[in-house]
Motif scaffolding. Structure first.
Motif, PDB file in Angstrom:
ATOM      1  N   VAL A 150       0.846  -1.206   0.000  1.00 41.87           N
ATOM      2  CA  VAL A 150       0.000   0.000   0.000  1.00 41.87           C
ATOM      3  C   VAL A 150       0.878   1.251   0.000  1.00 41.87           C
ATOM      4  O   VAL A 150       0.638   2.193  -0.764  1.00 41.87           O
ATOM      5  N   MET A 151       1.924   1.226   0.811  1.00 44.37           N
ATOM      6  CA  MET A 151       2.788   2.415   0.892  1.00 44.37           C
ATOM      7  C   MET A 151       3.490   2.696  -0.435  1.00 44.37           C
ATOM      8  O   MET A 151       3.812   3.845  -0.735  1.00 44.37           O
ATOM      9  N   ALA A 152       3.693   1.644  -1.224  1.00 45.92           N
ATOM     10  CA  ALA A 152       4.328   1.844  -2.539  1.00 45.92           C
ATOM     11  C   ALA A 152       3.528   2.827  -3.378  1.00 45.92           C
ATOM     12  O   ALA A 152       4.086   3.518  -4.242  1.00 45.92           O
TER      13      ALA A 152
ATOM     14  N   GLU B 237       3.199   8.201   6.249  1.00 45.31           N
ATOM     15  CA  GLU B 237       2.796   7.262   5.191  1.00 45.31           C
ATOM     16  C   GLU B 237       2.348   5.928   5.789  1.00 45.31           C
ATOM     17  O   GLU B 237       1.372   5.337   5.336  1.00 45.31           O
ATOM     18  N   ARG B 238       3.052   5.495   6.820  1.00 41.87           N
ATOM     19  CA  ARG B 238       2.644   4.247   7.478  1.00 41.87           C
ATOM     20  C   ARG B 238       1.253   4.390   8.073  1.00 41.87           C
ATOM     21  O   ARG B 238       0.406   3.506   7.957  1.00 41.87           O
ATOM     22  N   GLU B 239       1.005   5.528   8.705  1.00 47.46           N
ATOM     23  CA  GLU B 239      -0.308   5.745   9.324  1.00 47.46           C
ATOM     24  C   GLU B 239      -1.402   5.831   8.269  1.00 47.46           C
ATOM     25  O   GLU B 239      -2.493   5.295   8.445  1.00 47.46           O
ATOM     26  N   LYS B 240      -1.058   6.506   7.187  1.00 44.91           N
ATOM     27  CA  LYS B 240      -2.052   6.631   6.123  1.00 44.91           C
ATOM     28  C   LYS B 240      -2.378   5.268   5.507  1.00 44.91           C
ATOM     29  O   LYS B 240      -3.536   4.958   5.211  1.00 44.91           O
TER      30      LYS B 240
ATOM     31  N   LEU C 140      -6.156   0.906   4.778  1.00 48.85           N
ATOM     32  CA  LEU C 140      -6.474  -0.517   4.924  1.00 48.85           C
ATOM     33  C   LEU C 140      -7.708  -0.693   5.794  1.00 48.85           C
ATOM     34  O   LEU C 140      -8.511  -1.608   5.580  1.00 48.85           O
ATOM     35  N   GLY C 141      -7.897   0.194   6.739  1.00 46.44           N
ATOM     36  CA  GLY C 141      -9.149   0.201   7.500  1.00 46.44           C
ATOM     37  C   GLY C 141     -10.326   0.527   6.597  1.00 46.44           C
ATOM     38  O   GLY C 141     -11.363  -0.132   6.629  1.00 46.44           O
TER      39      GLY C 141
ATOM     40  N   ILE D  49      -6.528  -1.559  -4.235  1.00 45.28           N
ATOM     41  CA  ILE D  49      -7.339  -0.333  -4.177  1.00 45.28           C
ATOM     42  C   ILE D  49      -6.762   0.629  -3.135  1.00 45.28           C
ATOM     43  O   ILE D  49      -6.632   1.832  -3.381  1.00 45.28           O
ATOM     44  N   ALA D  50      -6.381   0.077  -1.988  1.00 43.00           N
ATOM     45  CA  ALA D  50      -5.768   0.931  -0.950  1.00 43.00           C
ATOM     46  C   ALA D  50      -4.475   1.557  -1.488  1.00 43.00           C
ATOM     47  O   ALA D  50      -4.190   2.735  -1.244  1.00 43.00           O
ATOM     48  N   ARG D  51      -3.699   0.774  -2.237  1.00 42.83           N
ATOM     49  CA  ARG D  51      -2.458   1.308  -2.817  1.00 42.83           C
ATOM     50  C   ARG D  51      -2.758   2.458  -3.783  1.00 42.83           C
ATOM     51  O   ARG D  51      -2.085   3.493  -3.773  1.00 42.83           O
ATOM     52  N   ALA D  52      -3.797   2.273  -4.602  1.00 46.66           N
ATOM     53  CA  ALA D  52      -4.161   3.346  -5.538  1.00 46.66           C
ATOM     54  C   ALA D  52      -4.605   4.597  -4.782  1.00 46.66           C
ATOM     55  O   ALA D  52      -4.262   5.721  -5.163  1.00 46.66           O
ATOM     56  N   LEU D  53      -5.312   4.404  -3.669  1.00 48.16           N
ATOM     57  CA  LEU D  53      -5.794   5.567  -2.900  1.00 48.16           C
ATOM     58  C   LEU D  53      -4.654   6.289  -2.198  1.00 48.16           C
ATOM     59  O   LEU D  53      -4.713   7.497  -1.966  1.00 48.16           O
ATOM     60  N   MET D  54      -3.621   5.546  -1.861  1.00 46.78           N
ATOM     61  CA  MET D  54      -2.443   6.108  -1.199  1.00 46.78           C
ATOM     62  C   MET D  54      -1.849   7.246  -2.027  1.00 46.78           C
ATOM     63  O   MET D  54      -1.240   8.178  -1.509  1.00 46.78           O
ATOM     64  N   GLN D  55      -2.053   7.121  -3.306  1.00 54.40           N
ATOM     65  CA  GLN D  55      -1.520   8.092  -4.258  1.00 54.40           C
ATOM     66  C   GLN D  55      -2.365   9.370  -4.306  1.00 54.40           C
ATOM     67  O   GLN D  55      -2.007  10.325  -4.984  1.00 54.40           O
TER      68      GLN D  55
END
Ligand SMILES: Nc1ncnc2c1ncn2[C@@H]1O[C@H](COP(=O)(O)OP(=O)(O)OP(=O)(O)O)[C@@H](O)[C@H]1O
Ligand SMILES: [Mg+2]
Length: 261
Positions: free
Chosen positions: A99-101, A125-128, A133-134, A159-165
């Protein structure tokens, strides 16, 4: 949000996109359908800058993509989150790192750097990543390795990875093709919830017409590289579906651009 104008592409003398025109407004959710080989993936890959068109233009968020300009491509890709049929995760790494990626902004760079970036991410970033993921319902899988997850769970990580962006636009290419009906329904509901709650524009390639009807107000159909239908989903009757998926010439796109919304 997305403006596609006179887009053309051919591969090896074979016309794949034959002059595509459409606009998608900010916050809209659109299903992209059409027979296999009609050019859906090529269109998606042109919007995210991985395929260079022969002619025509695409603007994302009001800015035209300059395909020969790396900075322009970077800017466009930053705005776009991608979801794939086969998830495209790093299987032997944890959910959280995958996800962080997404924070690295560019997927190709993110993946190649992944092994060396385990300690690279900031606390924020870890918290986000945990928060996202929640949001996708995987709070209890943060430290799990991706290869231990089910297909539906893997797609939620993607999906979470995409949102991270923090994308403005989410492009999903057959996001439920490898999932069973129950997981498919959950993923589609999640994508539409993201569209509605986070106001992220959504374009999703789908083969399941039931999912299209259940979730999308607008459908764009491609046939042989041309738009065959672009209208409200409620007007997608059996006759039009037959037009779109028929290989018989006489049916070719008789419903073209019917009452485009
Ligand atoms: N990189 C490429 N090089 C050569 N031909 C390509 C390339 N990418 C796509 N094509 C061809 O372009 C056509 C359209 O392919 P595309 O993948 O866009 O179709 P699609 O609508 O996504 O199909 P499907 O529903 O099977 O995924 C096909 O004939 C395909 O073989
Ligand atoms: Mg495809």
């Amino acid at each position: 949000m997305v403006r596609v104008t006179n887009l053309r592409k051919h591969f090896n003398g074979h016309k794949v996109l034959a002059g595509i025109n459409f606009r998608v407004r900010k916050g809209e959710a659109v299903a992209l359908i059409g027979p296999s080989g009609s050019g859906k993936t090529t269109l998606i890959r042109t919007i995210n800058g991985f395929v260079i068109p022969d002619a025509g233009t695409i603007a994302v968020g009001g800015q035209e993509i300059k395909y020969r300009n790396p900075e322009s491509l970077r800017q466009a890709r930053k705005k776009i989150g991608m979801i794939y049929q086969l998830f495209n995760l790093v299987e032997r790494t944890s959910v959280q790192v995958n996800v962080m990626a997404g924070a690295l902004g560019r997927l190709d760079r993110g993946l190649s750097l992944l092994s060396s970036t385990l300690g690279f991410f900031t606390r924020q970033e870890r918290e986000k990543a945990r928060e996202l993921l929640g949001f996708v319902g995987l709070e209890d899988k943060v430290r799990e390795r991706v290869d231990r997850l089910s297909g539906g769970q893997k797609q939620r990580v993607a999906i979470a990875r995409a949102l991270m962006q923090e994308p403005e636009l989410l492009l999903a290419d057959e996001p439920i093709a490898n999932l069973d009906p129950k997981a498919s329904k959950k993923i589609m509901e999640l994508l539409l919830r993201i569209n509605q709650e986070k106001k992220i524009t959504l374009i999703t390639v789908l083969h399941h017409l039931d999912s299209v009807r259940d979730h999308f107000g607008r459908v764009i159909a491609l046939k042989e590289g041309a738009i065959c239908f672009d209208a409200a989903t409620r007007t997608l009757n059996d006759h039009r579906v037959q037009d779109i998926y028929s290989i018989e010439e006489e049916f070719a796109c008789v419903a073209a651009q019917a009452g485009s919304i």
